[in-house]
Design an enzyme around this catalytic site. Structure first.
Site, PDB file in Angstrom:
ATOM      1  N   ASN A  53      50.921 -14.871 -55.662  1.00  0.00           N
ATOM      2  CA  ASN A  53      51.406 -13.969 -56.947  1.00  0.00           C
ATOM      3  C   ASN A  53      52.264 -12.924 -56.404  1.00  0.00           C
ATOM      4  O   ASN A  53      52.172 -12.445 -55.316  1.00  0.00           O
ATOM      5  CB  ASN A  53      50.099 -13.490 -58.008  1.00  0.00           C
ATOM      6  N   TYR A  60      42.799 -26.819 -58.146  1.00  0.00           N
ATOM      7  CA  TYR A  60      44.136 -27.238 -57.930  1.00  0.00           C
ATOM      8  C   TYR A  60      44.406 -28.530 -57.655  1.00  0.00           C
ATOM      9  O   TYR A  60      45.185 -29.458 -58.198  1.00  0.00           O
ATOM     10  CB  TYR A  60      44.797 -26.317 -56.697  1.00  0.00           C
ATOM     11  N   HIS A  77      50.792 -20.950 -65.439  1.00  0.00           N
ATOM     12  CA  HIS A  77      52.037 -21.098 -64.700  1.00  0.00           C
ATOM     13  C   HIS A  77      52.718 -22.175 -65.009  1.00  0.00           C
ATOM     14  O   HIS A  77      53.576 -22.837 -64.452  1.00  0.00           O
ATOM     15  CB  HIS A  77      51.705 -21.231 -63.105  1.00  0.00           C
TER      16      HIS A  77
HETATM   17 FE1  HDE Z   1      45.956 -20.377 -60.012  1.00  0.00          FE
HETATM   18  N1  HDE Z   1      46.152 -22.253 -60.890  1.00  0.00           N
HETATM   19  N2  HDE Z   1      43.944 -20.283 -60.644  1.00  0.00           N
HETATM   20  N3  HDE Z   1      45.847 -18.497 -59.323  1.00  0.00           N
HETATM   21  N4  HDE Z   1      47.751 -20.601 -59.724  1.00  0.00           N
HETATM   22  C1  HDE Z   1      47.014 -22.996 -61.123  1.00  0.00           C
HETATM   23  O1  HDE Z   1      47.164 -25.284 -60.373  1.00  0.00           O
HETATM   24  C2  HDE Z   1      43.332 -21.385 -60.854  1.00  0.00           C
HETATM   25  C3  HDE Z   1      44.847 -17.689 -59.197  1.00  0.00           C
HETATM   26  C4  HDE Z   1      48.673 -19.678 -58.975  1.00  0.00           C
HETATM   27  O2  HDE Z   1      53.811 -23.144 -59.029  1.00  0.00           O
HETATM   28  C5  HDE Z   1      46.844 -24.429 -61.666  1.00  0.00           C
HETATM   29  O3  HDE Z   1      49.012 -26.873 -60.206  1.00  0.00           O
HETATM   30  C6  HDE Z   1      41.806 -20.860 -60.820  1.00  0.00           C
HETATM   31  C7  HDE Z   1      44.975 -16.529 -58.364  1.00  0.00           C
HETATM   32  C8  HDE Z   1      50.047 -19.970 -58.994  1.00  0.00           C
HETATM   33  O4  HDE Z   1      52.786 -25.109 -59.528  1.00  0.00           O
HETATM   34  C9  HDE Z   1      45.291 -24.302 -61.841  1.00  0.00           C
HETATM   35  C10 HDE Z   1      41.968 -19.519 -60.524  1.00  0.00           C
HETATM   36  C11 HDE Z   1      46.329 -16.787 -57.919  1.00  0.00           C
HETATM   37  C12 HDE Z   1      50.018 -21.263 -59.832  1.00  0.00           C
HETATM   38  C13 HDE Z   1      44.886 -22.908 -61.219  1.00  0.00           C
HETATM   39  C14 HDE Z   1      43.375 -19.282 -60.428  1.00  0.00           C
HETATM   40  C15 HDE Z   1      46.641 -18.070 -58.457  1.00  0.00           C
HETATM   41  C16 HDE Z   1      48.749 -21.319 -59.965  1.00  0.00           C
HETATM   42  C17 HDE Z   1      47.543 -24.855 -62.805  1.00  0.00           C
HETATM   43  C18 HDE Z   1      40.704 -18.431 -60.410  1.00  0.00           C
HETATM   44  C19 HDE Z   1      47.108 -15.977 -56.962  1.00  0.00           C
HETATM   45  C20 HDE Z   1      51.206 -22.047 -60.008  1.00  0.00           C
HETATM   46  C21 HDE Z   1      48.443 -25.790 -62.316  1.00  0.00           C
HETATM   47  C22 HDE Z   1      39.546 -19.145 -59.556  1.00  0.00           C
HETATM   48  C23 HDE Z   1      46.839 -15.465 -55.790  1.00  0.00           C
HETATM   49  C24 HDE Z   1      51.450 -23.155 -58.854  1.00  0.00           C
HETATM   50  C25 HDE Z   1      48.147 -25.984 -61.065  1.00  0.00           C
HETATM   51  C26 HDE Z   1      52.680 -23.872 -59.151  1.00  0.00           C
HETATM   52  C27 HDE Z   1      48.397 -22.646 -60.617  1.00  0.00           C
HETATM   53  C28 HDE Z   1      43.834 -22.553 -61.203  1.00  0.00           C
HETATM   54  C29 HDE Z   1      43.561 -17.870 -59.921  1.00  0.00           C
HETATM   55  C30 HDE Z   1      48.274 -18.183 -58.630  1.00  0.00           C
HETATM   56  C31 HDE Z   1      44.786 -24.717 -63.179  1.00  0.00           C
HETATM   57  C32 HDE Z   1      40.678 -21.617 -61.275  1.00  0.00           C
HETATM   58  C33 HDE Z   1      44.045 -15.575 -57.932  1.00  0.00           C
HETATM   59  C34 HDE Z   1      51.378 -19.172 -58.481  1.00  0.00           C
HETATM   60  O5  HDE Z   1      44.661 -25.259 -60.965  1.00  0.00           O
END
Ligand code: HDE
Length: 700
Positions: free
Chosen positions: A149, A363, A76
């Site tokens: 999402n 996060y 993202h």
């Molecule tokens: Fe994320 N995801 N994600 N994700 N995600 C990040 O956090 C992660 C997942 C989502 O505009 C990171 O600050 C793991 C699902 C959005 O700043 C990180 C897993 C969904 C955003 C991270 C998921 C999301 C992130 C990278 C699986 C939808 C952007 C930077 C367990 C429900 C937020 C940050 C923004 C961002 C990890 C799966 C949505 C690396 C480990 C499911 C919208 O922490």
């Protein structure tokens, strides 16, 4: 030395770039506040001599510049943020004590960041990708981050697979490409070896993954969360954002061209809408259910690869979100905002969804890396807008430290002793009985990977199904290994035989690959859900859409007036595209400025087009490749096209004719404008697609 042609030699020497402070202009200073005399020339020994370390301004300026970047988000990375508010439309106090939902009419400030997933920070806005939809609610009881999402399910069921999924989607480690796309071997290798991803793949190959505007997408919390009321009673909840302007996507061929014509297409669209006083709005809806429903539902409510169809549990609208305030500084707000799924307020709770549980670690962890220390909550965009009192202290960039002598508790410093816990007001974790052996295991109830993938596919209109087939063929045709392509078709056979056949034909496979063995028998009779289709929900108006008016000198002033009035009355906007950026002179002699020169305003940037030209203008434009592309692409992308009679030669040279289908609208009298604008509410003339696409022939 020769004359200082750049005029930058000395302060006070009359150099043009020396803009000295006077009147209200502030004096330029260093970060330490020291006034700066010369910002054009570093300190040297003689005009051609070495630069001196004494020049603290030079050193500070370069030092600061060298450290401007922070690590981009690992996923993202490319995003766009905007402020606004959430307004509750009713009280939900019977279900949850969460602050934003207590009183009808109550407003809570929010910050929303939309994003793509796979591309780097500088990648284009319109790859085929999932869009992030992250909302930070600044409630009176702390920050609540709903990090969702635009697709209600996810690729994987367990957080332990997330690094693999993202590695596979991002550029291959040896070559560093491809960027911001999933049309490559590594992605499809991982996907085809992970059957749990099939439902999400259906969504990702649908038009949802190429939205026309961030304003025209739904958002989903994805996981099942909990509502907890003041008595401690908990219910399950899924969150939905529904855009007031309806859903709309672009065609894949458009997306390819938009990425070249305007890589900032989505962010520009959102900025412009907010800036021009047309703030986008979403309704917040919830699906609330209890253990009894969870037990009777055929899928596990903890499994993030499953939805609960709206027909099973209707979405109850509980409020609206208006995004009406652009950021003042992109870096300070959009880049530094730190969403954390574990930021929940009293009244909101987690479930055991293994993906959510992993996210709750990830996060917070990622913010330390990106923002450089534990005090990122002191940055204004992340700071709660309610009182914050605790004994946490120090660390990098601490802006807020405990005052007074006590920095621990319990203490006996009485009133000066600082804050104290509150069992009444404090966050109540849901009281849930848990038991079981510690094991690395996937629940049996997570084993159905195809039934809802099929349900999604059969819920689409034929044209949406065609787009999914096209997307799969496109992506897989970029996959070099035949066995991966075949493996995917083997999965598709468990979803829909027709889709599998279309894709096999599109890939030119000589024989049909064997269906893969499903872990659970596929439920083939789940009822289609209209809510899963974008096109089954027609737009009431073409509000918020953008018309492109291709014009030349001598264009009919009365028609222009009628058309632009009809567009405005619809709540839409328009941009004039002209041979020169200086604009055109209308038939009544009035000058009409242009928003784009034809080379910079291809029709992919607009939702519908009108060609308002004089005979001479049409003759001139009919010799121009970009003008012909403008018309031809609008046609190929199934757009509605209005035109004056004088545009005939341009249409002809572009290879189209007004009698080809009902997507053409002759503008002869002012009244015709309204008819055209109303027709546009259908978004596109989808029937045309079957006549302009080679792959369509295979479907017939
Ligand atoms: Fe994320 N995801 N994600 N994700 N995600 C990040 O956090 C992660 C997942 C989502 O505009 C990171 O600050 C793991 C699902 C959005 O700043 C990180 C897993 C969904 C955003 C991270 C998921 C999301 C992130 C990278 C699986 C939808 C952007 C930077 C367990 C429900 C937020 C940050 C923004 C961002 C990890 C799966 C949505 C690396 C480990 C499911 C919208 O922490």
């Amino acid at each position: 030395m020769a004359e200082d042609i750049y005029g930058t030699r000395n302060p006070g020497a009359g150099g043009e770039t020396h803009q000295t402070a006077s009147g209200d202009t502030p004096v330029l200073t260093t970060q330490q506040g020291i006034p700066v005399a010369d910002d054009q020339n570093s300190l040297k020994v003689g005009p051609r001599g070495p630069t001196l370390l004494d020049d603290f301004h030079l050193r500070e300026k370069l030092f600061h510049f060298d450290h401007e970047r922070i690590p981009e988000r690992v996923v993202h990375a490319r995003g766009f943020g905007v402020h606004g508010y959430f307004e509750a439309t009713e009280s939900l106090s019977d279900l949850t004590r969460a602050d934003p939902f207590q009183t009808a009419g109550q407003r809570t400030p929010v910050f929303v960041r939309f994003s793509t997933v796979a591309g780097a920070k500088g990648s284009p806005d319109l790859p085929r990708d999932v869009r992030g939809f992250a909302v930070k609610f600044y409630t009176q009881e702390g920050n609540w981050d709903l990090v969702g999402n635009n697709i209600p399910v996810f690729f994987i069921q367990d957080a332990i697979k997330f690094p693999d999924l993202i590695h596979a989607a991002k550029p291959a480690p040896d070559r560093g490409f491809p960027q911001a796309q999933t049309a490559h071997d590594n992605f499809w290798d991982f996907i085809t070896l992970s059957p749990e991803s099939m439902h999400m793949i259906m969504w990702a190959m649908s038009d949802r993954a190429i939205p026309r505007s961030l304003r025209f997408m739904e958002g989903f919390g994805v996981h099942t969360f909990r509502f907890i009321n003041a008595e401690g009673k908990s219910s399950f909840v899924k969150f939905h954002w529904k855009p007031k302007l309806g859903l709309q996507s672009v065609l894949w061929n458009e997306a390819l061209k938009i990425n070249g014509a305007d890589p900032d297409f989505h962010r520009r669209d959102l900025w412009d809408a907010v800036d021009s006083g047309q703030p986008p709005e979403w309704e917040l809806g919830v699906q609330v259910f209890d253990e009894a429903f969870a037990d009777e539902f055929e899928f596990d409510i903890l499994d993030p690869t499953k939805i609960i169809p709206e027909e099973r549990i209707p979405v109850r609208i509980i409020g609206r979100m208006v995004l009406d305030n652009n950021v003042q500084n992109f870096f300070a707000e959009t880049e530094q905002v730190a969403f954390c799924t574990q930021n929940v307020v009293p009244g909101i709770g987690f479930t055991n969804d293994p993906l959510l549980q992993g996210r709750n670690f990830s996060y917070l962890d990622t913010q330390l890396k990106r923002l450089g220390g534990p005090n990122f909550t002191h940055i204004p965009v992340n700071a709660p807008r309610c009182p914050v009192h605790n004994f946490q202290q120090d660390g990098h960039m601490a802006m807020r430290n405990p005052v007074g002598r006590a920095n621990y508790e319990p203490n006996s410093w009485g009133a000066q002793g600082g804050p104290r816990e509150s069992p009444e007001r404090g966050y109540p974790h849901a009281a849930v009985a848990e038991s079981g052996e510690t094991r690395q295991i996937r629940a049996e109830t997570f084993a159905d990977h195809y039934s809802q993938a099929r349900q999604f596919f059969v819920s689409q209109t034929p044209i949406e199904q065609k787009h999914m087939g096209d997307a799969l063929v496109f992506e897989l045709s970029k996959v070099e290994r035949l066995d991966i392509r075949e493996r995917m078709v083997g999965h598709l056979r468990n979803i829909d035989q027709g889709l599998a056949k279309t894709v096999a034909t599109g890939l030119g496979l000589t024989s049909m690959p064997t269906a893969l063995q499903p872990a659970r028998p596929v439920i083939t009779d789940l009822p289609p859900s209209d809510a899963l289709s974008m096109l089954k929900r027609p737009l009431p108006r073409f509000e918020g859409r953008k018309f492109g008016l291709l014009m030349s000198d001598g264009a009919d002033a009365a028609l222009f007036k009628a058309l632009t009035e009809a567009i405005k009355a619809e709540g839409a906007i328009f941009e004039v595209i002209a041979p020169h950026i200086g604009g055109v002179t209308l038939s009544d002699g009035v000058a009409q400025p242009a928003g784009q020169k034809i080379d910079g305003g291809p029709s992919v940037l607009y939702d519908a087009v009108a060609i308002l030209v004089s005979e001479e203008g049409a003759a001139m434009l009919s010799k121009d490749k970009t003008a012909k592309d403008f018309v031809n692409d609008a046609f190929a992308h199934c757009k509605f096209i209005a035109h004056t009679a004088s545009a005939a030669v341009l249409l002809e040279k572009a290879g189209v004719a007004e009698d080809m289908d009902e997507g053409f609208f002759a503008l002869a009298a002012p009244g015709d404008a309204q008819t055209f604008v109303e027709a546009c509410r259908a978004i596109r003339l989808w029937a045309r697609e079957m006549t302009v696409d080679l792959d369509a022939a295979a479907l017939k």
